[in-house]
Design a protein around this motif. Structure first.
Motif, short mmCIF file in Angstrom:
data_model
loop_
_atom_site.label_atom_id
_atom_site.label_comp_id
_atom_site.label_asym_id
_atom_site.label_seq_id
_atom_site.Cartn_x
_atom_site.Cartn_y
_atom_site.Cartn_z
N ILE A 92 3.85 -1.20 3.59
CA ILE A 92 3.25 0.28 3.38
C ILE A 92 4.40 1.19 3.13
O ILE A 92 5.45 1.14 3.88
CB ILE A 92 2.43 0.78 4.73
N ARG B 14 5.15 5.48 2.61
CA ARG B 14 4.64 6.63 2.86
C ARG B 14 5.63 7.81 2.26
O ARG B 14 6.50 8.50 3.11
CB ARG B 14 4.65 6.96 4.32
N GLU C 124 -3.13 -3.41 8.36
CA GLU C 124 -2.12 -4.04 9.50
C GLU C 124 -3.05 -4.93 10.28
O GLU C 124 -2.30 -6.12 10.59
CB GLU C 124 -1.75 -2.86 10.31
N THR D 185 0.72 5.28 0.69
CA THR D 185 -0.07 6.16 1.36
C THR D 185 0.60 7.50 1.08
O THR D 185 0.77 7.97 -0.10
CB THR D 185 -0.61 5.78 2.71
N TYR E 33 2.00 -7.60 4.50
CA TYR E 33 1.87 -6.37 3.65
C TYR E 33 3.19 -5.56 4.03
O TYR E 33 4.05 -6.14 4.66
CB TYR E 33 0.74 -5.50 4.48
N LEU F 233 0.99 -1.15 -0.07
CA LEU F 233 -0.05 -0.04 -0.08
C LEU F 233 1.03 1.20 0.08
O LEU F 233 2.02 1.33 0.70
CB LEU F 233 -0.73 0.06 1.29
N ALA G 147 5.98 -0.65 7.90
CA ALA G 147 5.60 0.65 7.13
C ALA G 147 6.78 1.56 7.00
O ALA G 147 7.47 1.72 8.12
CB ALA G 147 4.49 1.26 7.93
N GLU H 273 -4.30 2.12 6.25
CA GLU H 273 -3.08 1.45 6.78
C GLU H 273 -3.47 0.46 7.90
O GLU H 273 -3.04 -0.70 8.10
CB GLU H 273 -2.04 2.56 7.18
#
Length: 141
Positions: free
Chosen positions: A50, A52, A42, A10, A48, A8, A114, A38
């Motif tokens: 993430i 940013r 999670e 973001t 996953y 993902l 992340a 997010e």
């Protein structure tokens, strides 16, 4: 079919929506909703990663924002900084962000994490899997 990894992308500022300049980005709750996405990922139980990224540079210039007006490019800022907290500011190359996504799909060190992502001066990892693995492994808060 089982999901092997969900990546993902973001935005920088999801953990600090009340701090300038992120207050502007969060005018209509955009950062709040990105953070909620997010959190859902999670808690989903899926593997996953993430990302940013900071303000995206390099085309395509499809929106009506400062980046489009300036036609901002990464230029010689091809190197990448990763952090495990939403602590980085500045710009992130779309090219480097896309490559980070591809590399994360192949890296166990990126799973369940992340990363804040920003571009900096230098050559960068490009498609070098070992350099990306080192970045994922050594990322600090």
């Amino acid at each position: 079919m089982q999901v092997k990894r969900f990546v993902l992308v973001t935005s920088a500022g999801v953990m600090r929506p009340t701090t300038f300049p992120y207050t502007i980005l969060n005018t209509f709750g955009v950062l709040r909703f990105k953070r909620m996405s997010e959190q859902l990922l999670e808690g989903s139980g899926m593997p996953y990663t993430i990302f940013r990224p900071g303000r995206l540079t390099d085309g395509p210039y499809t929106s009506f924002d400062l980046n489009t007006l300036l036609q901002a490019t990464a230029g010689s800022r091809q190197d990448v900084t990763l952090a495990l907290s939403d602590s980085l500011s500045g710009e992130a190359s779309r090219i480097a962000t896309a490559e980070a996504v591809v590399q994360a799909l192949q890296s166990s060190a990126a799973e369940g994490r992340a990363f804040a992502l920003a571009s900096r001066e230098g050559e960068g990892p490009g498609q070098d899997r070992q350099r990306w693995e080192q970045l994922f492994t050594s990322a600090q808060p």
